[in-house]
Design an enzyme around this catalytic site. Structure first.
Site, PDB file in Angstrom:
ATOM      1  N   VAL A 178      21.910  47.401  53.900  1.00  0.00           N
ATOM      2  CA  VAL A 178      22.473  47.768  53.178  1.00  0.00           C
ATOM      3  C   VAL A 178      23.280  46.440  52.130  1.00  0.00           C
ATOM      4  CG1 VAL A 178      24.653  48.411  52.090  1.00  0.00           C
ATOM      5  CG2 VAL A 178      24.128  49.263  54.494  1.00  0.00           C
ATOM      6  N   ILE A 181      27.921  44.946  45.443  1.00  0.00           N
ATOM      7  CA  ILE A 181      27.492  44.470  44.981  1.00  0.00           C
ATOM      8  C   ILE A 181      29.350  44.416  44.565  1.00  0.00           C
ATOM      9  CG2 ILE A 181      27.118  44.120  42.636  1.00  0.00           C
ATOM     10  CD1 ILE A 181      24.940  45.945  42.906  1.00  0.00           C
ATOM     11  N   GLY A 182      29.866  43.153  45.287  1.00  0.00           N
ATOM     12  CA  GLY A 182      31.108  43.311  44.552  1.00  0.00           C
ATOM     13  C   GLY A 182      31.908  43.160  46.210  1.00  0.00           C
ATOM     14  N   GLY A 186      36.547  41.962  52.365  1.00  0.00           N
ATOM     15  CA  GLY A 186      35.752  42.814  53.607  1.00  0.00           C
ATOM     16  C   GLY A 186      35.325  43.322  54.369  1.00  0.00           C
ATOM     17  N   GLU A 207      37.189  32.268  46.804  1.00  0.00           N
ATOM     18  CA  GLU A 207      38.481  32.430  48.118  1.00  0.00           C
ATOM     19  C   GLU A 207      38.410  34.086  49.023  1.00  0.00           C
ATOM     20  OE1 GLU A 207      42.621  32.273  48.796  1.00  0.00           O
ATOM     21  OE2 GLU A 207      41.291  31.244  49.462  1.00  0.00           O
ATOM     22  N   GLN A 208      38.298  34.947  47.884  1.00  0.00           N
ATOM     23  CA  GLN A 208      37.298  36.495  48.772  1.00  0.00           C
ATOM     24  C   GLN A 208      36.459  35.528  50.241  1.00  0.00           C
ATOM     25  OE1 GLN A 208      36.776  39.389  45.977  1.00  0.00           O
ATOM     26  NE2 GLN A 208      39.536  40.011  46.231  1.00  0.00           N
ATOM     27  N   CYS A 365      48.631  50.181  34.546  1.00  0.00           N
ATOM     28  CA  CYS A 365      47.389  51.000  34.658  1.00  0.00           C
ATOM     29  C   CYS A 365      48.091  52.202  35.108  1.00  0.00           C
ATOM     30  CB  CYS A 365      46.872  50.388  35.258  1.00  0.00           C
ATOM     31  SG  CYS A 365      45.842  48.824  34.926  1.00  0.00           S
TER      32      CYS A 365
END
Length: 415
Positions: A178, A181-182, A186, A207-208, A365
């Protein structure tokens, strides 16, 4: 103040806006039909004049700086709602209409994101201190629309349901490869690995990735998940499944063909992809100046017509399409309430102006998904017409299996 009042009065067909100017004079606008009510105070005598030319950005910056404050129990949601329920044009002068028309066209041209600048623009938002996100996200640090089976679900329940929903759509089998994308922090990669997949997760935020790798190691899944610090347009490979959640919003105007071409390129002939993104049900537009300048530079929410035009040009089968309408409203409401409850902690990380900016972002938002034109869509796309099961019943069947399995405690882990 009179010029601003003349511009706003015809616009406010529903609800009421009361402005107390810097001279302490009260101006009551609207109130012709039921709707939201907001009372605000200007502390800058020049603010009404400045707002004539860019009311959204100037008003937002005035709120951030404390030059515009809320009065009489008004919450920022009330103020934003006054403008989202009234969707007609401002009663501008001829000159203002020319200026606004030019600005709208310029904004759309400017938002044609240069792919070479995409990394820096995405990092502007996602490389903020992770402790900030911990103040309002669920423990899994899921920073995209949750899936509410009922409005009463907790944020944790809804985010767990979202992951189940996506895993069910992927129809994973053990050993499948798999491409994500992005990857965020995690959580989805972890869930896919727990379902038996080998996951390659792309992310442009170091950082992520740092946090996500720690979480994967803590669960001893490092042999099943690889995080790569690359943008989608820099990567090649062939996979059984491709998934992209909350990333298409960062592709930018003019790049949807390149995005779907990459999805197609990375799919095996019998593979398929799941795309989850914010969209708009209205024709193509632009991103507001406040969000563009302060929150998501280069970000753009596509209309469905832009999305399907791109899949058509790339000759991708759209095998399933689902529209989530109020789910992001409930998600954002939960985020905003948690953020406001942790205001002092956020202020300690940054400052008061940042907190006002972030509250305004979450509130704008939230109201956009309640009263505006935005929603979330999930697509299943494939290169070949028979790559996806004939009936979409497989999604519900897979979901029920996931719900019957053990709980989700294993993936609710902090780094």
């Amino acid at each position: 103040m009179r010029a601003l009042a003349r511009m706003l009065e015809p616009f406010l067909e529903k609800g009421q806006l009361i402005i107390i100017d810097a001279e302490n004079v009260r101006h009551e606008l609207g109130a012709r039909a039921p709707g939201p009510k907001a009372v605000i105070r200007f502390h800058d005598r020049w603010l009404p004049l400045k707002m004539l030319w860019d009311p959204e950005l100037v008003g937002a910056e005035a709120y951030m700086d404390g030059r515009l404050t809320l009065e009489e129990g008004t919450h920022v949601n009330d103020l934003i709602s006054v403008f989202t329920v009234n969707r007609g044009p401002f009663n501008a002068t001829a000159l203002q209409k020319v200026v606004w028309s030019f600005k709208d066209g310029h904004a759309r041209r400017k938002q044609r994101l240069d792919l070479s600048r995409n990394k820096a623009q995405v990092r502007h938002h996602y490389d903020l201190n992770t402790d900030l996100y911990r103040l309002f996200l669920d423990d899994g640090l899921n920073y995209s629309c949750a899936y509410y089976r009922t409005p009463e679900d907790t944020l944790e329940q809804a985010q767990a349901a979202k992951l189940d929903h996506l895993i069910a759509k992927l129809d994973l089998k053990p050993g499948m490869r798999v491409l994500e994308i992005g990857g965020g922090w995690g959580s989805l990669a972890i869930r896919m690995a727990q379902a038996g997949a080998d996951v390659t997760s792309l992310n442009v935020s170091p950082e992520q990735i740092r946090i996500a790798e720690k979480r994967v190691e803590a669960l001893r899944l490092q042999n099943n998940v690889e995080f790569i610090c690359k943008d989608y347009n820099e990567f090649s490979g062939e996979y059984d499944r491709v998934i992209s959640v909350g990333m298409m919003e960062h592709v930018g105007i003019g790049n949807f063909d390149a995005y779907f071409a990459k999805v197609k390129e990375c799919l095996s002939p019998k593979g398929f992809g799941v795309i989850h993104s914010i969209g708009r049900y209205t024709p193509p537009g632009t991103t507001g100046p406040f969000l563009t300048k302060y929150i998501f530079p280069g970000g753009y929410v596509p209309s469905l017509s832009e999305v399907f035009a791109a899949t058509e040009r790339q000759r991708l089968w759209v095998c399933d399409a689902e529209i989530l309408r109020l789910h992001y409203y409930y998600t954002l409401r939960a985020w905003r309430l948690r953020f406001e409850a942790n205001w002092d902690k956020a202020k300690a990380l940054y400052d008061e102006r940042f907190c006002r900016m972030w509250q305004l972002y979450l509130s704008a938002c939230e109201m956009g998904f309640l009263e505006g034109s935005t929603m979330v869509f999930q697509l299943i796309v494939s290169r070949e017409r028979d790559a996806v099961p004939l009936l979409r019943d497989f999604i519900g069947d897979n979901e029920r299996k996931l719900q019957a399995a053990a709980g989700h405690d294993t993936w609710f882990q902090r780094a």
